[in-house]
Every structure is written in structure tokens, then in C-alpha cells.
Write an enzyme that holds these catalytic residues in place. Structure first.
Site, short mmCIF file in Angstrom:
data_model
loop_
_atom_site.label_atom_id
_atom_site.label_comp_id
_atom_site.label_asym_id
_atom_site.label_seq_id
_atom_site.Cartn_x
_atom_site.Cartn_y
_atom_site.Cartn_z
N GLU A 142 2.71 6.31 10.11
CA GLU A 142 1.57 6.82 10.87
C GLU A 142 1.85 8.10 11.65
OE1 GLU A 142 0.94 2.68 12.28
OE2 GLU A 142 -1.14 3.27 12.20
N ILE A 151 0.83 -1.20 0.00
CA ILE A 151 0.00 0.00 0.00
C ILE A 151 0.86 1.25 0.00
CG2 ILE A 151 -0.26 -0.20 2.50
CD1 ILE A 151 -3.07 0.78 2.18
#
Ligand SMILES: Cc1cc2nc3c(=O)[nH]c(=O)nc-3n(C[C@H](O)[C@H](O)[C@H](O)COP(=O)(O)OP(=O)(O)OC[C@H]3O[C@@H](n4cnc5c(N)ncnc54)[C@H](O)[C@@H]3O)c2cc1C
Lengths: 754, 291
Positions: free
Chosen positions: A714, A485
Site C-alpha cells: 500500500e 491478489i
């Protein structure tokens, strides 16, 4: 900036072209919606127009007679699922609730909740038939805001839900509060009382969506032998397999999930919505069935992240954070499972805080069930604490970065969950921010301001498996189960190339289906480059060992006498005896057959990631519009494997944070209808709305990984919300404690309009 | 979306004939509104009639009297890439160059923008301020009307069955006059106006007094709005900030917005003032250039 002498890497730290690049750029890459097997039928889903209602009756008789219609399905086609919790990466899901989220049982709990499905020969016939399904509802009052939902007299989403508190007890009275957890140490009351300065404020954030470009799509084939094939867009093919098998009550091994290319997920594609429905429709028709969401479906009915309410009391004593007392309530959506726990556990991690008490509430409301979104729970927590710190610094005339430096967490400091930090780069990122060109350049001009904020994310390890097979020509097939991803084909291939000391282009990474590789946990938690990277490293070392064994046999020497240097095998005792990797690869057939290295593991020691951001803004006081003038993101990345992708991850996280800070929000009317389920009215930033995001990559290697990898994906979304709010305060003198800090909010506040 | 037939008449007469064959018809110019509406089931049609092959609707020219005549289906990009039009009618370009993005502008027409009758449409206040007249055709001939009389409500225009918009006619700019359009959107592109405003002013011989003026605002009422009170506040007054502020107040007073996901009532009334003032500043600058 590097803190230790960096090993002399050949490949790590460069930015090669991604193996999947050409296919994606030319449009040849296949995404889930591109998948069209022969005989394909198209599914459509009827969704609830109401936020909260009892389903009295579903009449599918008219729909079943519509042209092209082959099958209709409702929740009665799903077996009764077990009332048990299943882990999925960074979050967990109760199977019974998952099943009623996939097709509503007796109640619909949010606008867009799936109620029934149709399979037809064309997409438009399916859509028309879905509209012809008649559903009788008994309307119930919706609860939309987290604080309203917590009130004693709030309408209940589930009359049988009681609050779970730490230690396994549950409340006597039913409640929308699904759980209440507390993290506590020291004496907060006393510490607040003896503080020099206390900030006491409430902060609110709204539900926001990840905004991935590719809507969910799944095609299922239920074969006559009861095996099921699923072709889908997911962050975790193994998760799809296990959840679907449990929702359908079929054996795990009967399902084969093929993950197709994925157009973004950011955590939102770790759960399932369509796969079991497509499977049921396929079983009924004997044909493959594809269901694809449109953008409205994605907004209404997939998992955004929580809206939140956070109340903070922050006490400062002698220039140090002395105490934090916080109440945090996060919206879980229709079913429990907000990331409030992670919010509480990350909030104070950048700092050394002696006294704290954090009360964390997970609350159900009539909105879609939340899913993971990039550092789930942490951005809202940082929005609160980092503004409180900013406010305290301004009141006490302390420099905001120096304050963060002198209060910084470091190795040995305990997080609120009692776990001590290993070697981390918290101080280093603050110090790099202090030394940055951005921080040293003045900010001038009217209506302009600067803000900073820090943030933390755990990063995850979990299970990974890879298989690496050496081809006779010296290239290596790297078979992995982590869906790609964020460029992980490249970052894994680079680690294998580094381990084997062969060219990057000689590694051929392939993402396999669930029948072709052992278990891999989701692509999430910034874990793939770390954990699957660790497996890749071990597989590579395994290949090196086998090659050394074979060379030893060829050379009639002991294995210990074989060195592996720069991709070549050398005999220590006889310098005339060498074999390059390619030569050894060519000898496989006559030295024992194909050489395959594999590794399966649970990765431990995912190093936490810290970031400190600096942002300059200009506010138009007449319109309330905020322009981002300059943005610098400093982050400890451990070791940057693929430098450009590391920077890309940081920039992407910042851009999502900018959108969240300034414009993004789920906008519900009073009846609980989502009013902005399109990219027109759900305003993510466009390229014209963000400046070039400058990155400062700090490398404090993670001792838990041979190359020092930390997850990077993140943490960059954690500081922006607060950094921007702090900058706006600096520019205007007004502190905005409620997101989004949209032009409406700013113009109303600055001009005292409402 | 339901199935429909596609027809592409080559002449106005063919179009009129197709429009009276008893089928529900959706006219298609650039399609950037109508295709979205059909796809999202907000509108249904048995036949979609593409007007882009009708020469009158694709014609674009500056007429002998110095006016501008825009075929209803001419894409925005064709308009703003015309240097002469860009020089003489900059306020048309203000609108044409900010509708959507580049891809949208390659298709989207001003005729479509006007006929779609969105209260927030970005060409309408500018066209109103410039005294645009619409040429409407049907089997029984053509009629003309001032653009401000064309709108009946959100998404509703005053076309009768069998009628289509052929042309937009903008009169030649008067000496010492200038027009300007601006909007407010939360992002910098790809957004729908929270409020927009167009203004035209003409200076008197003295170069200071406002001789004539017109102000129109959008997204603050069911239809785009002409603000006569703003014009009154301007005409005969010196072209300065004080005068503009008074006109801005008139716009704010005329605005009767709704609150929705795009903006609040207070915000929209406030923006009606801000954008009116900004439009007037821009118009003044152009009027001075045009002296
Ligand atoms: C991504 C995107 C961004 C957009 N951004 C903006 C923006 O910034 N500002 C803005 O104002 N709009 C915007 N729009 C809306 C749209 O692009 C504009 O309204 C555009 O000008 C419509 O022109 P069109 O030629 O595409 O119209 P069409 O969609 O072809 O037609 C619009 C309507 O007019 C009717 N119609 C068309 N031609 C005629 C005719 N000759 N006679 C009678 N009726 C006719 C059609 O039947 C339809 O109802 C955007 C749309 C999209 C998809």
C-alpha cells in the site's frame, strides 16, 4: 540495503515462478465471469439515472413479461437489515446502509445506484428487461462537492443523519457531516505564532477509482435446502459470507463462498454489491444466477476513494516541523465511511511533530459509497503535507531530503493517535534516497524539475488460518483462505518452504472456500504475507515438531535429542540416525498417520511501512502535458520475501499514483451524472505513459514477524501525488494544489487561459 | 445489445440489394466504432452488413497519375505497412498509425473513421488538408464529393439511404508540397483527441513563399473544420514562425469548442493554435524534402 545482518535464508529473497503462473498465462485460470454451471441464468441491474431522487414507484410488470425473463427483484426482496456496524478489514460498514446500497430503498443517492434486478435466460434478454422496468422518481438537488455538502443549507442526503463527534455525542441539527474527529497535542496556536515560517494552503483531490481490470461478477445458487453457494471475485470470501448472510438474514453457515481467481481489487473488492442480488434471484427461480458488471457499472456504482479538501497550516522553527494545524474533509460518497481518519493518522507519521491539531470530517455526497483503495486516506493527506513541506523548504532554502531526514520519525516517536512507533525504517528510506544514484544525478534542461515526497502506511494484522498437510511424497499442501491478489500463494509457499527447509516447488498452495478452512480476514491492509505468513510459519513449525516427535519414537530417544537442520532430522546422540523430510514424509502411515500442521491466529505487530520517492518530470508549456522522465521509489519492506513481487508491488503503486496525480478523476456534470465511466475518458496511465520505475528496497526487519515481514503493497501509492506536484513546481514555478494536474489545468495555469 | 442478422455481400450490387431490403442496417468495416456502439445500446440494427468482402472497398493503390486510392474498408495497418504509400503520403500515415493501438489498427479503416463522423476523428483533418475526394456508391450509380462536404454534425454524415462509401481518393502531391497531421491527447496512446490539426503547404519556386495551403482542425466544432482564414494567413507569405503563428491564431478564432470531460473551451482554442503551428512546421519540413 539491509540494516541488520540478514539470516542465511535459502528461499526468502529469491524470485521463483508463481505456482498459479502457468494457468494465468495460458488462460486456463477461472475467474468469476468464467464460471458457468448448468442451467445458469443471467442477471442485469437497473441503475439510477439520477444523482439524488426519491423513488416513488417501481413498476416491473412490463419487464416481467419480456422474453426469457424468469424473475425480477427490488429492495422489497431484501429483509430489513439491522442498523449496526460490521468491520470489514480496514473499513467498516453499516448493514442497513449496505442493504440500501445493494438495492435502493426509498431514495437513490448517486448516478448508478442499483434500483432493481432481472434474471433471464440470456444476458441480452436480462439487459432489455431491466431497461423495461419503469421507475418514477421525484428529483432532489444533488450535493457533489465535499465543501458544498458541509454547508448549513446544503440539501441533506439523509434527514436523520447527525454528526457524530468524538466521545459519542451527536449534533442537534441533521447534517451531511457524518462524523468529526480531532487529534491534538501541544499548543498549536502558540507554536504557529512562534514559527519562523508558516505555509498556509488548501489542497483538493478528486474521487478516483482503483481501476482493477476485472469487473465484479458473482454467481449464486440458492438450493432447495436453503443452503447458498456463491462463486465470486473478492478480496475476502469470509467477508462476503458474513455480509451476505446479514443482508439476507440467513444463518452464516448456510452460505458457502468460493473465491475464484481475482483480476485486481486494490481494496475495491472488500465489499459486496452483487452477491445478495444474485442469491435473491436464484431463490426466486431455483436456478443459479450470475450477475456481472460492465466497466460503466464498475465506475458508477462500486467504491472509489474519496475526493478531499485539506487546509494546512505548517509552522517551521529552527529547521524543524514545529506545528501542523489541519482541517481535512473527505467525501464518503452516499453513505458514511470515508478514510479521513486514516488520512489524519498517517499524515504526520513520517515526522516527529510536537504540536498538532487535526480536524477530520467524514462527509456524505451524492456519489458512490467509497471503498478501500490502497492505503485508504493516506495519499490525499500526503499530497497536502508533503507539498507544504516542499514549499516551506524552498522558502527557507532547505534541502528537501535533508529536511525530511532531520525531521524523521523513529522508534519511540508517537503517532497522532498516541501510539509510539516500534522499530521502523523511516530514516533509513530517506537516507537511502539521499544516497541514490537518482538523487545524485543532476536534472537539467528547460521545463524539467525534480520532486520528492515521503509517505507512511500502518499495514494490518488481523485473523488468518492455514492448514498444511504433508503428502507421502514429501510435498506439502498449503491450504489457505486468503485470496491471492498480489502473488501471496508464492509468498506464503516460500515462507513454508523456508520454515521446513524444503524446495519451494514442493509446497502446493491452494486457496480454499469458506467451508474448507477456518476464518480468514480480507486480503487487504498489506496483511497476507505478514499475517497469513505468520500462520504459515507456525503451521510449519508445528510440522517440524511432529516430525521430531516421530523421529524420537523411531530412534528411541527423547524429542529434545532430535535436531531439525536443513530439512533433515538428526539424532544428536547418534550421527548415523538421520531422516530427510521426504523420508519422514514417506513414513507417515506407519508412524501415526498423516502429519498436518495448522495455525489460526490474530496477528499483532504489523510493522508500519515508510517510503520516499524521487521523480523527474518535463512539462510541455504549450500543451500542459507532463512527462515522467525518471522515477525512483525507496521503501522499507521489512524483509523482501519474493523480491520481484515486492518490486512489482512498489512499481504498481507508483503507477496508480502517477495516474491519480496527472489524469484520473471522477468527472461529474452539474446534475451529478458521471461523464467519464470508461477507460477511454477515465485516464489511467498506459505502459507508454510511465518510465521504468526504479526501486530501492530497504530492509529494516519487522520485530513482529519471525522473518521480519512488513506489508509492502500500500505505501507505494502514498508519496507519488505530492512528489509529482513538487516536481512540476520545480519545473514550472507553479504550485498545483488541486488534482489531477491534468494538461488542461497546467496549460490553463501556465498560459493564464481562464 | 439486441440480436441482429449478419450479412457479408461479395459485390457492390449484393450490398445495395441488402441495403434496400427494408431492415435497419449498420455497415461494418473494421467494426471498431460500430461494434462498440451496438454493444452499448447507442445504436440498434436488424442487420449488420460487413463490407470487407467487397473487392472495391478492400483495394489500395497508387494510381497512374500519382494519386492514392484507398478502399473504404482497408485497415490502417495495411496502409502504413505499404512502404511506397508511407514515402509519398506521410500525412496519411500520421493518422493511420495513431488511430487506436496496434490491435485496433489491424481492423480500423479510414472509411470507417470518416463515416463515423466524429468531430475528433484522427484521419479527417489530415484527409481534408490533402484535398481528399470521396467516392460514394448506390444502386443508381456513383458520385464524388470533397471530403469537407461530407459531415453534417457529430456522428452524422451526408450519405443518403442506400449509399455507401466506396473509396477515398487523394490527389498526387504537388512539387514542393508537404502535409502533416498531429493531435493532442493527455496520454501517449489510447485516447481521444482533445484537439487535432492537419495542414498542407506548397512552397513557391523560391522555396520560401507559401504558394498554396490548407488547414483543418478537429474536436473544436460539431464537425471537423476547414480554416480558410488560416490558409489566407499563409498564402503569399514566407514560411516562417511568424506566418505560422498568424495561421494558428486563425485556427483558434475559428474554433467553437464545447467544454466537457475531455477539455475546456479555453484549452481547446489554445490547442487549436498550438497544433496548427506544429502541423505547419511538420508540413514545411516535408515540403522541403519534397523539393
Ligand atoms: C480502443 C479504440 C481506440 C480508438 N482510437 C481512435 C483514435 O485514436 N482515433 C480515432 O480517430 N478513432 C479511434 N477509435 C475509433 C475507431 O477505431 C476509428 O474511428 C476507426 O477508424 C473506425 O473504422 P472501422 O473500420 O473500425 O469502422 P466501423 O466501426 O466498421 O464503422 C464506423 C462507422 O462507419 C460506418 N461505415 C463503415 N464503413 C462504411 C462504408 N463503407 N460506407 C458507409 N458507412 C460505413 C459504420 O456503419 C459505422 O457507423 C478507436 C476505437 C477503439 C475501440
Amino acid at each position: 540495503m539491509t540494516t541488520v545482518e540478514r539470516p542465511d535464508y535459502k528461499i526468502i529473497g529469491t524470485s521463483p515462478i508463481r505456482p498459479d503462473g502457468a494457468e494465468k498465462v495460458t488462460g486456463a485460470a477461472r475467474y468469476a465471469a468464467d464460471f458457468k454451471p448448468a442451467g445458469l441464468l443471467y442477471g442485469a441491474i437497473l441503475r439510477s439515472p439520477h444523482a439524488h431522487a426519491r423513488v416513488i414507484k417501481i413498476d416491473t410488470s412490463e419487464a416481467a413479461k419480456m422474453p426469457g425473463v424468469m424473475a425480477v427483484a427490488t429492495h422489497t426482496d431484501l429483509p430489513a437489515a439491522a442498523d449496526k456496524v460490521e468491520a470489514i478489514g480496514e473499513s467498516a460498514v453499516n448493514l442497513k446502509e449496505l442493504s440500501s446500497n445493494i438495492l435502493a430503498h426509498d431514495k437513490v443517492l448517486y448516478h448508478g445506484h442499483a434500483v432493481a434486478a432481472v434474471a433471464a435466460r440470456s444476458h441480452f434478454e436480462a439487459e432489455a428487461a431491466a431497461r423495461a422496468i419503469k421507475v418514477e422518481y421525484e428529483l432532489l438537488p444533488p450535493v457533489l462537492d465535499v465543501r458544498d455538502a458541509m454547508r448549513e443549507d446544503a440539501p441533506l442526503l439523509d434527514e436523520n443523519r447527525h454528526t457524530k463527534v468524538m466521545g459519542g455525542q451527536t449534533s442537534d441539527k441533521p447534517s451531511n457531516i457524518a462524523s468529526h474527529n480531532r487529534f491534538e497535542d501541544g499548543d498549536v496556536e502558540k507554536a504557529l505564532a512562534e514559527s519562523d515560517h508558516v505555509v498556509d494552503r488548501e489542497y483538493r483531490t478528486r474521487m478516483v477509482h482503483q481501476g482493477y481490470i476485472e469487473p465484479h461478477s458473482s454467481t449464486a445458487m440458492w438450493n432447495s435446502d436453503d443452503t447458498i453457494q456463491i462463486y465470486t471475485s473478492t478480496q475476502g470470501a469470509f467477508g462476503v459470507r458474513s455480509l451476505t448472510s446479514q443482508v439476507l438474514a440467513v444463518p452464516l453457515s448456510s452460505i458457502r463462498v468460493t473465491p475464484l481467481e481475482i483480476g485486481g481489487g486494490f481494496g475495491g473488492k472488500t465489499v459486496i454489491y452483487l452477491d445478495p442480488v444474485a442469491a435473491v434471484l436464484s431463490r426466486k427461480t431455483g436456478k443459479p444466477v450470475k450477475i456481472s458488471m460492465n466497466r460503466t457499472d464498475v465506475f458508477e456504482a462500486t467504491g472509489p476513494t474519496s475526493g478531499s479538501y485539506i487546509h494546512i497550516k505548517l509552522g517551521i522553527k529552527d529547521g524543524k516541523i514545529h506545528a501542523v494545524d489541519a482541517t481535512m474533509a473527505y467525501e464518503a460518497g452516499a453513505f458514511p465511511g470515508s478514510p479521513v481518519g486514516a488520512g489524519a493518522m498517517t499524515m504526520l507519521s513520517p515526522y516527529d511533530v510536537p504540536n498538532f491539531r487535526l480536524n477530520a470530517y467524514d462527509v456524505v455526497v451524492n456519489k458512490p459509497k467509497v471503498a478501500a483503495y490502497r492505503a485508504p486516506g493516506a495519499p490525499a493527506a500526503a499530497f497536502a503535507i508533503e507539498q507544504a513541506i516542499d514549499e516551506a523548504c524552498k522558502a527557507l532554502k532547505l534541502d528537501v531530503l535533508n529536511f525530511r531526514d532531520s525531521n524523521s520519525s523513529r522508534e519511540g516517536v508517537k503517532m497522532v493517535n498516541g501510539v509510539a512507533h516500534p522499530r521502523i525504517g523511516a530514516e533509513e528510506t530517506v537516507q537511502a534516497a539521499l544516497a541514490s544514484d537518482h538523487w545524485k544525478s543532476p536534472i537539467e534542461g528547460p521545463n524539467r524539475g525534480r520532486g520528492v515526497a515521503s509517505g507512511f502506511w500502518f499495514n494490518a494484522g488481523m485473523q488468518s488460518s492455514v492448514i498444511a498437510g504433508v503428502n507421502p511424497d514429501g510435498t506439502v499442501n498449503l491450504i489457505e483462505g486468503s485470496t491471492d491478489i498480489g502473488g501471496t500463494r508464492a509468498s506464503l509457499a516460500m515462507q513454508l518452504a523456508e520454515t521446513l527447509q524444503i524446495p519451494f516447488e514442493d509446497v502446493r498452495p491452494v486457496v480454499a472456500d469458506t467451508d474448507s478452512i477456518p476464518h480468514n480476514d480480507v486480503t487487504g491492509g498489506s496483511r497476507v504475507t505478514f499475517a497469513t505468513g505468520l500462520a504459515t510459519y507456525e503451521a510449519g513449525m508445528n510440522i517440524r515438531k511432529q516430525m521430531a516427535e516421530r523421529a524420537a519414537k523411531l530412534w528411541n530417544c527423547s524429542e529434545d535429542d532430535v535436531d531439525y537442520i536443513d530439512g533433515e532430522l538428526h539424532c544428536k546422540k547418534d550421527s548415523t540416525k538421520t531422516l530427510t523430510f521426504k523420508e519422514m514424509a514417506a513414513q507417515q502411515a506407519r508412524t501415526g498417520g498423516p502429519i498436518t500442521g495448522s495455525a489460526s491466529l490474530v496477528a499483532r505487530g504489523a510493522g508500519g511501512a515508510f517510503a520516499t520517492h524521487i521523480v523527474d518530470v518535463e512539462v510541455d508549456p504549450e500543451t500542459g502535458k507532463v512527462e515522467i522522465l525518471r522515477y525512483t521509489a525507496v521503501q522499507d519492506v521489512g524483509t523482501a520475501i519474493h523480491r520481484a513481487y515486492v518490486e512489482g508491488q512498489i512499481q504498481g503503486g507508483v503507477v496508480q499514483g502517477i495516474g491519480w496525480a496527472l489524469n484520473e478523476e471522477y468527472f461529474y456534470d452539474e446534475e451529478g451524472h458521471l461523464r467519464n465511466s470508461s477507460f477511454l475518458d477515465y485516464r489511467m496511465p498506459t505502459t507508454l505513459d510511465v518510465p521504468y520505475i526504479e526501486t530501492i528496497v530497504v530492509e529494516v526487519p519487522n520485530p513482529g514477524h519471525p522473518y521480519g515481514v512488513r506489508g509492502v503493497g500500500e505505501v507505494p501509492i502514498v508519496p507519488p501525488l505530492a512528489a509529482i506536484a513538487n516536481a512540476i513546481e520545480d519545473a514550472t514555478g507553479h504550485r498545483f494544489t488541486e488534482l489531477p494536474i491534468s494538461p488542461r489545468r497546467v496549460v490553463e495555469e501556465l498560459n493564464q487561459l481562464s | 445489445m439486441d440480436a441482429f442478422e449478419y450479412v457479408a455481400p461479395r459485390t457492390l450490387d449484393e450490398a445495395y440489394a441488402a441495403m434496400s431490403n427494408g431492415k435497419t442496417t449498420a455497415l461494418l468495416a473494421g467494426g471498431t466504432d460500430v461494434i462498440v456502439q451496438l454493444r452499448e445500446n447507442r445504436r440498434h440494427a436488424d442487420q449488420v452488413l460487413d463490407v470487407k468482402h467487397i473487392p472495391e472497398l478492400m483495394a489500395l493503390k497508387i494510381t497512374a497519375d500519382g494519386g492514392l486510392s484507398i478502399g473504404a474498408a482497408v485497415p490502417c495497418a495495411v496502409i502504413y505497412e505499404n512502404a511506397e504509400i508511407a514515402a509519398k503520403f506521410p500525412a496519411v500515415i500520421d493518422s493511420a498509425s495513431l488511430i487506436g493501438g496496434i490491435q485496433i489498427q489491424g481492423r480500423a479503416s479510414l472509411g470507417g473513421n470518416v463515416c463515423n463522423a466524429s468531430p475528433a476523428a484522427d484521419s479527417i483533418p489530415s484527409l481534408i488538408a490533402q484535398d481528399t475526394r470521396l467516392v460514394i456508391g448506390s444502386k443508381s450509380g456513383t458520385r464524388e464529393l470533397p471530403i469537407e462536404e461530407f459531415f453534417a454534425g457529430p456522428g452524422k454524415n451526408n450519405l443518403q439511404p442506400g449509399e455507401l462509401l466506396i473509396q477515398l481518393k487523394i490527389p498526387a502531391p504537388k512539387p514542393r508540397s508537404g502535409a502533416f497531421f498531429n493531435r493532442f491527447i493527455p496520454r501517449n496512446e489510447m485516447d481521444i483527441a482533445v484537439v487535432n490539426a492537419g495542414a498542407r503547404i506548397q512552397l513557391a519556386d523560391d522555396g520560401e513563399t507559401i504558394a498554396d495551403a490548407k488547414v483543418a482542425i478537429g474536436a473544436v466544432a460539431p464537425t471537423p473544420l476547414v480554416v480558410p482564414a488560416a490558409a489566407q494567413a499563409l498564402i503569399g507569405k514566407p514560411a516562417n514562425e511568424e506566418t505560422f503563428a498568424a495561421a494558428g491564431e486563425a485556427s483558434a478564432a475559428a474554433a467553437t469548442p464545447i467544454a466537457d470531460m475531455r477539455g475546456s473551451v479555453a484549452q481547446r482554442k489554445h490547442l487549436a493554435k498550438v497544433l496548427t503551428v506544429r502541423a505547419l512546421r511538420g508540413a514545411l519540413e516535408r515540403a522541403k524534402e519534397n523539393s
